[in-house]
Write an enzyme that holds these catalytic residues in place. Structure first.
Site, PDB file in Angstrom:
ATOM      1  N   HIS A  67       0.809  -1.211   0.000  1.00 36.84           N
ATOM      2  CA  HIS A  67       0.000   0.000   0.000  1.00 36.84           C
ATOM      3  C   HIS A  67       0.846   1.266   0.000  1.00 36.84           C
ATOM      4  O   HIS A  67       2.047   1.251   0.313  1.00 36.84           O
ATOM      5  CB  HIS A  67      -0.910   0.011   1.235  1.00 36.84           C
ATOM      6  CG  HIS A  67      -0.129   0.005   2.520  1.00 36.84           C
ATOM      7  ND1 HIS A  67       0.432   1.136   3.070  1.00 36.84           N
ATOM      8  CD2 HIS A  67       0.200  -1.014   3.353  1.00 36.84           C
ATOM      9  CE1 HIS A  67       1.058   0.832   4.182  1.00 36.84           C
ATOM     10  NE2 HIS A  67       0.946  -0.475   4.379  1.00 36.84           N
ATOM     11  N   GLU A  87      -2.572  -6.726   7.394  1.00 40.71           N
ATOM     12  CA  GLU A  87      -1.248  -6.838   7.980  1.00 40.71           C
ATOM     13  C   GLU A  87      -1.320  -7.665   9.264  1.00 40.71           C
ATOM     14  O   GLU A  87      -2.409  -7.977   9.770  1.00 40.71           O
ATOM     15  CB  GLU A  87      -0.702  -5.436   8.278  1.00 40.71           C
ATOM     16  CG  GLU A  87       0.724  -5.378   8.807  1.00 40.71           C
ATOM     17  CD  GLU A  87       1.736  -6.083   7.916  1.00 40.71           C
ATOM     18  OE1 GLU A  87       1.634  -7.321   7.777  1.00 40.71           O
ATOM     19  OE2 GLU A  87       2.629  -5.409   7.378  1.00 40.71           O
TER      20      GLU A  87
END
Length: 294
Positions: free
Chosen positions: A15, A91
Site C-alpha cells: 500500500h 497486515e
C-alpha cells in the site's frame, strides 16, 4: 508491459504511505488512511500499470491498501478486472500494541510483559511471540496460506482447467503479509526459490510467476483429482521506479490524511505549485525495521 503468455502472474503491491507510516507506532490492523503523499504514490502506481491488464485485483480491506487498490483499478482499461477485498490480506495484528510507539529490542530474552508494563512495546524477534490479542508471525503465515488458497491459487487452477494463459492478478496488501504469502507459495513450488521479501517500499511491487507443468495454451489440464505440479519463480522484488520522482508536499501537507473531498491541495493554498520535500522523509523512505511494521 505485457503478460507472460505461458504463465500465471501474481503481482504483489504494498500500500501507499499511511498517516501511521510517518509515526513510529505499531500499525497492523489499526485502520489509518493514506497520507496525501501516499495518495500521490497510489496514483503514480495506477498510471504505471495503466497499460498492464489485470485479470483480478484483490486487496486488504484496510483503508491504506483499499485506497491504493482503488487507484490501481481506476486506471485499468476495459474490460475491467474483478475487484474484491478480504480480511485475509490484512497486515499482522499487533493486538494491544496497535497505535503504541515501538522500540528496538536489543535483547531477545527480555520479559515482554515487564516491558509492556513500562509502556514499552519492543520489536518481536521470535516467530512464536506476539502481543496480547495479536498474531504471531507463525499465525500470520497460517493466515497467508489461507489467503493464497482462497484468493491466489483459484486463478491458477482455473487457468489450468480452461487452458488459459496470460492470467495476471494484482494483490494489494501489507509488507509483512506479502512476505509471508510469497514464502508460503514458494513452499508449493517444485523448484524452491529462496529470498527475503520484507522491507518493501510504499507501493513497491514484487512479482511471482507460476508455471503449470504440462500446461499449453488451449489445452485444459485436469485438476479435480490431482493438482498439477507448479513451478514458481520471483522475477521482480521491491520495484519502485514509479515513485522515484514524487516529492513530498511541504509544510506537513504530505503527511496529513488524504481527504478525497478536498480540492487540489496546491490550489487550496493559494495556487502555490512549488513542491518541496520534507527534511525528515524522502519520497521512498529508507528501508528500516519501521518499514516492516505496517
Amino acid at each position: 508491459m505485457s503478460n507472460d503468455s505461458n504463465s500465471v502472474i501474481i503481482t504483489f503491491i504494498r500500500h501507499g504511505e499511511s498517516t501511521d507510516n510517518v509515526k513510529s507506532v505499531w500499525a497492523g490492523w489499526k485502520d489509518a488512511p493514506l497520507s496525501n503523499h501516499g495518495m500521490n504514490q497510489a496514483r503514480a502506481l495506477g498510471e504505471f500499470f495503466a497499460d498492464t491488464h489485470f485479470t483480478a485485483v484483490h486487496t486488504s480491506d484496510l483503508k491504506r491498501a483499499f485506497s491504493t487498490a482503488q487507484a490501481l483499478y481506476d486506471k485499468q482499461g476495459d474490460p475491467k478486472p474483478t475487484f474484491d477485498s478480504s480480511e485475509l490480506l490484512r497486515e499482522q495484528n499487533f493486538g494491544v500494541a496497535e497505535g503504541k510507539p515501538w522500540s528496538y529490542r536489543f535483547s531477545r530474552d527480555i520479559n515482554l510483559e515487564e516491558e509492556m508494563a513500562k509502556g514499552v512495546y519492543p520489536m518481536l524477534y521470535h516467530d512464536h511471540e506476539k502481543f496480547p490479542e495479536g498474531e504471531s508471525t507463525n499465525e500470520l503465515a497460517q493466515r497467508a496460506n489461507r489467503a493464497n488458497t482462497a484468493l491466489v491459487l483459484p486463478h491458477v487452477w482455473q487457468a489450468a482447467k480452461e487452458g488459459k494463459t496470460g492470467i495476471h492478478v494484482a494483490v494489494v496488501s501489507h509488507g509483512l503479509c506479502i512476505s509471508q504469502m510469497i514464502s508460503e507459495l514458494l513452499k508449493m513450488s517444485a523448484k524452491q526459490d529462496e529470498g527475503d521479501y520484507r522491507g518493501l517500499l510504499n507501493t513497491a511491487w514484487t512479482r511471482l510467476v507460476i508455471d503449470i507443468e504440462g500446461a499449453q495454451e488451449g489445452q485444459p489440464v485436469a485438476v479435480e483429482k490431482e493438482r498439477p505440479l507448479l513451478i514458481m519463480r520471483v522475477t521482480d522484488i521491491n520495484r519502485h521506479s514509479h515513485i522515484d520522482n514524487i516529492i513530498r508536499q511541504k509544510g506537513g501537507i504530505g503527511n496529513a490524511a488524504y481527504d478525497p473531498k478536498q480540492k487540489d491541495i496546491r490550489a487550496f493554498f493559494g495556487g502555490n505549485t512549488e513542491l518541496l520535500p520534507d527534511s525528515d522523509i524522502s519520497a521512498h523512505d529508507k528501508v528500516t525495521e519501521e518499514d516492516m511494521i505496517e
